[in-house]
Design a protein around this motif. Structure first.
Motif, mmCIF file in Angstrom:
data_model
loop_
_atom_site.group_PDB
_atom_site.id
_atom_site.type_symbol
_atom_site.label_atom_id
_atom_site.label_comp_id
_atom_site.label_asym_id
_atom_site.label_seq_id
_atom_site.Cartn_x
_atom_site.Cartn_y
_atom_site.Cartn_z
ATOM 1 N N PRO A 27 0.884 -1.098 0.028
ATOM 2 C CA PRO A 27 -0.100 -0.086 0.044
ATOM 3 C C PRO A 27 0.731 1.251 0.150
ATOM 4 O O PRO A 27 0.325 2.268 -0.576
ATOM 5 N N TYR A 32 3.410 0.746 5.142
ATOM 6 C CA TYR A 32 2.876 -0.601 5.107
ATOM 7 C C TYR A 32 3.589 -1.430 4.213
ATOM 8 O O TYR A 32 3.329 -1.436 2.958
ATOM 9 N N TRP A 38 -7.909 -5.280 0.918
ATOM 10 C CA TRP A 38 -8.775 -4.522 0.021
ATOM 11 C C TRP A 38 -7.657 -3.375 -0.773
ATOM 12 O O TRP A 38 -8.324 -3.012 -1.745
ATOM 13 N N GLN A 74 -6.542 -9.955 6.126
ATOM 14 C CA GLN A 74 -6.144 -8.548 5.946
ATOM 15 C C GLN A 74 -4.747 -8.350 5.397
ATOM 16 O O GLN A 74 -4.630 -7.563 4.720
ATOM 17 N N TYR A 85 6.845 -3.435 10.589
ATOM 18 C CA TYR A 85 5.368 -3.424 11.128
ATOM 19 C C TYR A 85 4.968 -3.892 12.266
ATOM 20 O O TYR A 85 5.621 -4.847 12.520
ATOM 21 N N MET A 111 -11.247 -8.310 5.659
ATOM 22 C CA MET A 111 -11.421 -6.863 5.242
ATOM 23 C C MET A 111 -12.337 -6.983 4.385
ATOM 24 O O MET A 111 -12.933 -7.851 3.835
ATOM 25 N N GLY A 171 -11.609 -1.585 7.791
ATOM 26 C CA GLY A 171 -10.864 -0.646 6.999
ATOM 27 C C GLY A 171 -10.679 0.664 7.299
ATOM 28 O O GLY A 171 -9.872 1.415 7.075
ATOM 29 N N ARG A 209 -2.484 9.746 13.598
ATOM 30 C CA ARG A 209 -2.531 8.240 13.457
ATOM 31 C C ARG A 209 -3.524 7.741 14.845
ATOM 32 O O ARG A 209 -3.876 8.568 15.516
ATOM 33 N N TYR A 366 -6.258 10.602 10.647
ATOM 34 C CA TYR A 366 -6.618 9.348 9.764
ATOM 35 C C TYR A 366 -8.190 9.301 9.664
ATOM 36 O O TYR A 366 -8.488 10.004 8.655
ATOM 37 N N TRP A 367 -8.921 8.295 10.066
ATOM 38 C CA TRP A 367 -10.147 7.985 9.834
ATOM 39 C C TRP A 367 -11.266 8.670 10.653
ATOM 40 O O TRP A 367 -12.412 8.516 10.625
ATOM 41 N N TRP A 372 -10.680 10.396 2.121
ATOM 42 C CA TRP A 372 -10.171 9.255 1.643
ATOM 43 C C TRP A 372 -10.620 9.078 0.410
ATOM 44 O O TRP A 372 -12.062 9.138 -0.044
ATOM 45 N N GLU A 410 -1.990 9.339 1.336
ATOM 46 C CA GLU A 410 -2.994 8.495 1.972
ATOM 47 C C GLU A 410 -4.315 8.972 2.368
ATOM 48 O O GLU A 410 -5.336 8.274 2.015
ATOM 49 N N PHE A 425 0.881 6.859 -1.988
ATOM 50 C CA PHE A 425 0.079 5.557 -1.357
ATOM 51 C C PHE A 425 -0.686 4.835 -2.894
ATOM 52 O O PHE A 425 -1.166 5.636 -3.460
ATOM 53 N N TRP A 427 -3.463 2.893 -3.281
ATOM 54 C CA TRP A 427 -4.794 2.971 -3.746
ATOM 55 C C TRP A 427 -5.012 4.450 -4.198
ATOM 56 O O TRP A 427 -6.182 4.597 -5.113
HETATM 57 C C1 2M8 Z 1 -4.841 1.327 7.647
HETATM 58 O O1 2M8 Z 1 -4.927 0.012 8.338
HETATM 59 C C2 2M8 Z 1 -3.820 -0.704 8.825
HETATM 60 C C3 2M8 Z 1 -4.155 -1.804 9.668
HETATM 61 O O2 2M8 Z 1 -4.865 -2.700 8.770
HETATM 62 C C4 2M8 Z 1 -2.849 -0.078 9.732
HETATM 63 O O3 2M8 Z 1 -3.221 1.173 10.233
HETATM 64 O O4 2M8 Z 1 -1.735 -0.386 10.110
HETATM 65 C C5 2M8 Z 1 -6.395 1.375 7.023
HETATM 66 O O5 2M8 Z 1 -6.203 2.640 6.330
HETATM 67 C C6 2M8 Z 1 -6.502 0.286 6.171
HETATM 68 O O6 2M8 Z 1 -7.966 0.615 5.571
HETATM 69 C C7 2M8 Z 1 -5.658 -0.062 5.151
HETATM 70 O O7 2M8 Z 1 -6.094 -1.091 4.116
HETATM 71 C C8 2M8 Z 1 -4.384 -0.351 5.401
HETATM 72 C C9 2M8 Z 1 -3.091 -0.335 4.556
HETATM 73 O O8 2M8 Z 1 -3.450 0.893 3.404
HETATM 74 O O9 2M8 Z 1 -3.796 0.970 6.378
#
Ligand code: 2M8
Length: 725
Positions: A27, A32, A38, A74, A85, A111, A171, A209, A366-367, A372, A410, A425, A427
């Protein structure tokens, strides 16, 4: 394709190549470093446009690590990247489960299942579809196993709704929706397995975060799964976090639809997948709808109640087509409120992940508030599915703008657009590519016409040569016709969404009456129209209705381009003359100016129709003339008394839609082809920029245009000829 888009598609492809590990795409470069579930689906969707084999490999690599019970993990860990990680395989201890895949390192959760959607797109976009068939046949049973797993293990009451049991499964990790549930978990630090977060080593600001308290609870849940040896029945009995989430279930439902279509392609029965889609759709509609909030919320299975927190996840049933039209309308209103950024609210880039009016809203965390790309990408499709074309367009405009202006990040600040989290990033890059290609390739596709249609249209088509003129008052034909057009507008045109309900219009008595009235035009003398406003309203309304009339009468399905020279060939007989749509536009409304695609003026020197032309040209007419396509102005009825305001409104709406994109960082504006074609009407470059400045609502963009009008570059956006259906 506009040069700027081509350049950024190139950059996006480069990001995907850089993140390619040899068998899949990570990702992000360092935050990551493994394969995510996903994320890979979205990446495959982006790649499907230009690199079928890597898109296939992405999906195959992921499914190689599928558990024997069908669960798709996942994370699939890359053994060469371990140590950067948290949590990694040693922490997950998935070998406690009899279902874990041997020889693969994975996490122990899943996921949102976007994969069938990605697989269908890979097939649809493959240059040689028959070559992709064997992939489809191989992957189909694995996709079925995944969906079966979800409906079997995650839907204990057979409701059609599956649960997630860890925020990472949703997610949307630290979404405010999970706050109350996570708070319920009392963590005894002593008994929690020791751990060290690694994510904070890769980001500049830890406040962007999830918090340490969140992480304690993420770890608590993983520890609980260990204690249950990943046995779903046992987990279900004691897990404090079991949620039916609208985002997860909407994606599942949408993926069921793709799965059914894949089944048909490979010649097997689509029935089960269709039944799943229907059941999930119904269940979302009934159980997850919060009447008081007018929103879909997640359902907490432990407490047995909806979680009254409204996030962007609550709009996702639009993507699945799971909302009723009434629910969709309420969601649309909610989207257009200041909670989720009103249609043209300045400085707001698409939909933030959380209601901006709520206390916990955080524009950079973040979320918990940022924008996004993946969520908005799904939402735009959902809005389109329900006919909210203008809103979908403006969302897509922002989605294209964000990476160009702020980088392929991201997530993005919901007001300023600043990019946060990881750069490069995957996606964000992949879905940017998808948006650009979808638009331009669709365009080429629609431009092609069939031989049948070609032959149908070798002759002019006079639409009003019927014999039926019963009940027409020859002295008041213009008035009656205008009333009839207003009736059609009220009943079948959605001026807000910019679309026409052609299906219902076609068989309506109102349309029959309209057509009879057009027969009366043959006896009408257009010179009797007096005054500029009356003339403008009459000819604009007539132009818009000849286009609708022709689309219905000729049974156009996708685009007016199915008929070669559509605008020159469809005609009404008016008095002793014939008028094509082009004659009305270029001859009358543009004061007999040469169309951009033609060497001559519409009316020659001796043409008596010259007496009817309206001068001087009002460039605002270009945003009132509806050409039956998505890129033109939303259809309306123009009233001579208020035509001035109406033309202003039409211009304002167009200038603030996806047809005008201001990119201060690149010192560019991207604008509709309409400005190129009719540059003369606007007063060329200077006039165009002044016009845009006058109607633009975003203050920053206006300031940029004012201060840079001499140097900024203008690029033109290709016209979208898809029907405004
Ligand atoms: C984020 O999640 C991961 C755990 O799965 C993390 O924070 O370490 C989220 O944004 C998730 O939706 C996404 O799939 C992942 C990798 O981009 O990062």
């Amino acid at each position: 394709m506009s040069r700027i888009f081509a350049d950024y598609v190139e950059k996006a492809r480069h990001i995907l190549d850089e993140n390619w590990t040899g068998s899949s795409t990570k990702p992000a470069p360092s935050l990551y470093p493994h394969q995510w579930n996903w994320d890979s689906g979205f990446v495959a969707i982006g790649r499907s446009h230009y690199d079928t084999s890597h898109a296939i490999q992405e999906i195959e690599t992921l499914f190689d690590a599928q558990w024997s019970n069908g669960m798709l993990p996942q994370i699939v860990f890359n053994p060469e990247e371990l140590g950067h990680y948290f949590p990694e395989p040693d922490f997950w201890q998935t070998d406690r489960s009899p279902h874990h895949p041997s020889g693969k390192l994975t996490s122990g959760i899943t996921m949102p299942p976007v994969h069938a959607i990605a697989v269908e797109k890979i097939y649809q976009r493959a240059p040689r579809r028959n070559r992709v068939l064997s992939f489809l046949e191989k992957i189909y049973p694995k996709l079925v196993a995944l969906h079966e797993y979800l409906y079997r293990d995650r839907d204990p009451h057979d409701e059609g709704l599956v649960y997630v049991r860890h925020p990472w499964e949703s997610g949307i990790d630290n979404s405010p929706t999970w706050d109350s549930l996570l708070k319920r978990i009392v963590v005894d630090k002593e008994s929690l397995p020791p751990y060290k977060r690694r994510d904070l080593e890769h980001v500049s600001d830890s406040s962007m975060r999830p918090s340490d308290d969140d992480y304690d609870r993420y770890v608590y849940l993983i520890d609980l799964f260990h204690r249950c040896d990943y046995n779903e029945g046992r987990i279900r009995e004691i897990c404090p976090f079991l949620v039916q989430d609208p985002l997860f279930n909407s994606i599942l439902c949408r993926a069921d639809e793709s799965l059914a279509r894949i089944a048909e392609i490979i010649g097997t029965s689509p029935v089960t997948a269709r039944d799943w889609a229907q059941k999930t759709s119904q269940a979302i509609q009934k159980k997850l709808w919060h009447e008081k909030h007018s929103m879909f919320d997640a359902y907490d299975l432990v407490q047995g109640a909806l979680i009254e927190v409204d996030t962007a996840a609550g709009f996702m049933p639009l993507y699945a087509g799971a909302a009723t039209p009434e629910q969709a309308e309420q969601l649309y209103q909610h989207l257009n409120s200041c909670s989720f950024c009103s249609l043209h609210q300045g400085n707001c880039f698409t939909i933030p992940n959380y209601d901006t009016q709520k206390e916990g809203f955080d524009r950079s965390n973040y979320w918990r508030g940022p924008v996004w790309i993946n969520i908005n990408w799904m939402l735009a499709q959902g809005l389109r599915r329900y006919g909210y074309t203008l809103k979908a367009d403006s969302l897509q405009k922002d989605l294209l703008q964000l990476p160009i202006r702020f980088g392929f990040h991201e997530y993005f600040d919901s007001f300023e657009g600043t990019g946060y989290g990881s750069d490069n990033f995957s996606w964000t890059a992949a879905l940017f590519i998808d948006l650009v290609y979808e638009f331009y390739e669709g365009e080429q596709e629609k431009g092609r016409m069939t031989g049948y249609v070609k032959s149908l249209f070798s002759e002019d088509l006079i639409l009003n040569n019927g014999n039926d003129t019963i009940g027409i008052d020859p002295d008041n034909i213009a008035g009656e016709l205008m009333r009839s057009i207003r009736g059609l507008r009220n009943q079948f045109y959605d001026t807000e969404r910019g679309i026409v309900d052609y299906e219902h219009l076609k068989n309506s008595s109102e349309f029959r009456t309209y057509r009879i009235l057009t027969n009366g035009l043959r006896k009408f003398n257009p010179s009797c129209l007096t005054g500029r406003k009356e003339k403008l309203a009459f000819w604009i309304n007539l132009y818009n209705s000849i286009v609708v009339d022709a689309i219905v009468t000729l049974g156009i399905k996708q685009s007016v381009r199915e008929i070669p020279e559509f605008f020159r060939k469809v005609r009404y007989a008016i008095g002793p003359y014939l008028f094509s749509a082009d004659d009305i536009e270029h001859g009358i409304l543009r004061g007999n100016l040469r169309p951009w695609f033609y060497p001559f003026k519409p009316f020659g020197v001796r043409d008596p129709r010259r007496d009817l032309i309206i001068t001087p040209v009002d460039p605002r007419i270009h945003f009132s003339l509806v050409c039956g396509s998505r890129s033109c102005a939303p259809i309306n009825y123009y009233d001579q008394a208020s035509i001035n305001n109406q033309l202003d409104e039409a211009s304002e709406s167009f200038i603030n839609s996806s047809e005008v994109i201001v990119l201060p960082e690149a010192e560019k504006v991207l604008i509709s082809d309409i400005f190129r074609w009719y540059s003369e009407d606007f007063g060329r470059r200077r006039g165009i920029l002044d016009f845009i400045f006058d109607y633009l609502s975003d203050e920053k963009d206006r300031r940029f245009i004012r201060t840079h009008s001499g140097t900024l570059q203008i690029e033109y956006l290709q016209y979208d000829w898809n029907l405004n259906r």
